[in-house]
Design an enzyme around this catalytic site. Structure first.
Site, mmCIF file in Angstrom:
data_model
loop_
_atom_site.group_PDB
_atom_site.id
_atom_site.type_symbol
_atom_site.label_atom_id
_atom_site.label_comp_id
_atom_site.label_asym_id
_atom_site.label_seq_id
_atom_site.Cartn_x
_atom_site.Cartn_y
_atom_site.Cartn_z
ATOM 1 N N SER A 137 0.795 -1.363 -0.010
ATOM 2 C CA SER A 137 0.083 -0.222 0.045
ATOM 3 C C SER A 137 0.825 1.296 -0.018
ATOM 4 C CB SER A 137 -0.693 -0.015 1.252
ATOM 5 O OG SER A 137 -1.601 1.148 1.472
ATOM 6 N N TYR A 150 -1.563 -0.061 10.658
ATOM 7 C CA TYR A 150 -1.830 -0.408 9.521
ATOM 8 C C TYR A 150 -0.661 0.110 8.856
ATOM 9 C CZ TYR A 150 -3.699 -0.980 4.623
ATOM 10 O OH TYR A 150 -4.118 -1.360 3.661
HETATM 11 N N1 NAP Z 1 -8.826 -0.574 -0.173
HETATM 12 C C1 NAP Z 1 -7.728 0.036 -0.290
HETATM 13 O O1 NAP Z 1 -7.765 1.438 -0.145
HETATM 14 C C2 NAP Z 1 -6.379 -0.399 -0.489
HETATM 15 C C3 NAP Z 1 -5.173 0.414 -0.759
HETATM 16 C C4 NAP Z 1 -4.007 -0.151 -0.551
HETATM 17 C C5 NAP Z 1 -3.802 -1.632 -0.283
HETATM 18 N N2 NAP Z 1 -4.987 -2.220 0.097
HETATM 19 C C6 NAP Z 1 -4.622 -3.714 0.332
HETATM 20 O O2 NAP Z 1 -5.027 -4.473 -0.686
HETATM 21 C C7 NAP Z 1 -5.565 -5.935 -0.237
HETATM 22 C C8 NAP Z 1 -6.901 -6.026 -0.691
HETATM 23 O O3 NAP Z 1 -7.877 -4.982 0.063
HETATM 24 P P1 NAP Z 1 -9.337 -4.613 -0.365
HETATM 25 O O4 NAP Z 1 -9.364 -3.425 -0.533
HETATM 26 O O5 NAP Z 1 -9.503 -5.615 -1.368
HETATM 27 O O6 NAP Z 1 -9.860 -5.267 1.221
HETATM 28 P P2 NAP Z 1 -11.016 -6.217 1.222
HETATM 29 O O7 NAP Z 1 -12.230 -6.265 0.395
HETATM 30 O O8 NAP Z 1 -11.484 -5.889 2.764
HETATM 31 O O9 NAP Z 1 -10.419 -7.649 1.067
HETATM 32 C C9 NAP Z 1 -9.628 -8.335 1.896
HETATM 33 C C10 NAP Z 1 -9.503 -9.657 1.630
HETATM 34 O O10 NAP Z 1 -8.501 -10.443 2.634
HETATM 35 C C11 NAP Z 1 -9.025 -11.555 3.077
HETATM 36 N N3 NAP Z 1 -8.426 -11.715 4.181
HETATM 37 C C12 NAP Z 1 -8.495 -11.093 5.405
HETATM 38 N N4 NAP Z 1 -8.003 -11.759 6.491
HETATM 39 C C13 NAP Z 1 -7.598 -12.892 5.918
HETATM 40 C C14 NAP Z 1 -6.948 -14.261 6.429
HETATM 41 N N5 NAP Z 1 -6.544 -13.891 7.784
HETATM 42 N N6 NAP Z 1 -6.689 -15.355 5.907
HETATM 43 C C15 NAP Z 1 -6.964 -15.134 4.599
HETATM 44 N N7 NAP Z 1 -7.820 -14.215 3.929
HETATM 45 C C16 NAP Z 1 -7.979 -13.066 4.823
HETATM 46 C C17 NAP Z 1 -10.453 -11.414 3.098
HETATM 47 O O11 NAP Z 1 -11.293 -12.516 2.930
HETATM 48 P P3 NAP Z 1 -11.922 -13.518 4.013
HETATM 49 O O12 NAP Z 1 -12.393 -12.259 5.029
HETATM 50 O O13 NAP Z 1 -12.893 -14.196 3.283
HETATM 51 O O14 NAP Z 1 -10.818 -13.983 4.671
HETATM 52 C C18 NAP Z 1 -10.693 -10.460 1.833
HETATM 53 O O15 NAP Z 1 -10.799 -11.539 0.594
HETATM 54 C C19 NAP Z 1 -5.195 -5.748 1.194
HETATM 55 O O16 NAP Z 1 -3.791 -6.255 1.506
HETATM 56 C C20 NAP Z 1 -5.253 -4.288 1.422
HETATM 57 O O17 NAP Z 1 -4.529 -4.051 2.601
HETATM 58 C C21 NAP Z 1 -6.161 -1.676 0.035
#
Ligand code: NAP
Length: 252
Positions: A137, A150
């Site tokens: 990120s 975070y």
């Molecule tokens: N959205 C943003 O603004 C943003 C910006 C920069 C980086 N990111 C990064 O991008 C990635 C995806 O983010 P997103 O926005 O798509 O978030 P999201 O929709 O909340 O998705 C998070 C995913 O991680 C999985 N997860 C969480 N804990 C887990 C565990 N212990 N074991 C296996 N799976 C797990 C969840 O699935 P389950 O709950 O089904 O396990 C879900 O599929 C993350 O690493 C986040 O930090 C996001």
């Protein structure tokens, strides 16, 4: 005929992971979807298969090392691993942040990525042309007030990517780090604010077109499909309305 290359995507049950699974499948990979919520990854695998591509689902908590090791036994050779599972919990200042939140974010973002990467590295190497993607990120590159645990965890993931790249140079595996800024996904901010959808909506209020999950998936798919000798070390991607973690243009 050459076998279809396999891509494992963690956290494929929503947001960026789900979009990446769809796009990698369309790009010709047999995708293996993992996340804790089995019903969601099974439904997505069915959707991808119905579209004429190849997908399977495997319920996996990336923080459970025994389960991760068991999962890895299925792969003798692997083309791509996308370490996407992760997220944020809370936005409290350092002075009052909950250590349990910090610990959980470190466990999921850093140890989760470490677990899956360690377990699948032999198969990625065996493929003769492996790619590891680490979804950090912009929070992994600079801080912001309330970013706390975070930001610390994402800095950890960034360092993991940089260190691994140094250590495995000379093997047929590349390490790509994708660092998105503001992405409006259905669950990220809601999870961060523990279901408070009003607070979650404020993150994106007045921002003209935050990135979407598809935008980031497109970036990941582009980086993964470059020729093998091309390593996109670090790719920062933000919406046009965001100049830094703390400088966001809002119309209202
Ligand atoms: N959205 C943003 O603004 C943003 C910006 C920069 C980086 N990111 C990064 O991008 C990635 C995806 O983010 P997103 O926005 O798509 O978030 P999201 O929709 O909340 O998705 C998070 C995913 O991680 C999985 N997860 C969480 N804990 C887990 C565990 N212990 N074991 C296996 N799976 C797990 C969840 O699935 P389950 O709950 O089904 O396990 C879900 O599929 C993350 O690493 C986040 O930090 C996001």
């Amino acid at each position: 005929m050459a076998a279809t290359p396999i891509a494992v995507v963690t956290g494929a049950s929503s947001g960026i992971g789900a979009a990446t699974a769809r796009q990698l499948a369309a790009a010709g990979y047999r995708v293996v979807l993992t996340a804790r919520r089995k019903d969601r990854i099974e439904a997505l695998a069915a959707e991808i298969n119905e579209a004429g591509h190849q997908a399977t689902a495997y319920a996996l908590d990336v923080t459970d090392r025994t389960a991760v090791d068991e999962f890895a036994t299925a792969f003798r050779s692997l083309a791509v691993l996308v370490n996407n599972a992760g997220g944020a919990l809370g936005a409290d200042p350092v002075a009052t942040g909950d250590p349990a939140d910090w610990r959980q974010m470190y466990e999921t973002n850093v140890i989760g990525t470490l677990n899956v990467t360690q377990a699948l590295l032999p198969a990625l190497t065996e493929s003769g042309d492996g790619t590891i993607v680490i979804l950090s990120s912009t929070a992994g590159l600079s801080t912001y007030e309330g970013g706390g645990g975070y930001v610390a965890a994402k800095h950890g993931e960034h360092v993991l990517a940089e260190t691994l790249r140094l250590e495995i140079v000379g093997t047929p595996v590349r390490v790509i780090e994708v660092a998105p800024g503001m992405v409006r996904t259905e669950e990220f901010a809601t999870t961060r604010f523990r279901g408070d959808t009003e607070k979650a909506a404020k993150v994106y209020a007045g921002v003209d077109a935050p990135l979407t999950a598809d935008d980031v998936a497109d970036t990941i798919t582009w980086a993964v499909t470059r020729p093998s000798h091309v390593n996109i070390d670090l790719l920062v991607v933000r919406p046009r309305a965001q100049a830094s973690n703390t400088k966001v243009h809002r119309t209202a």
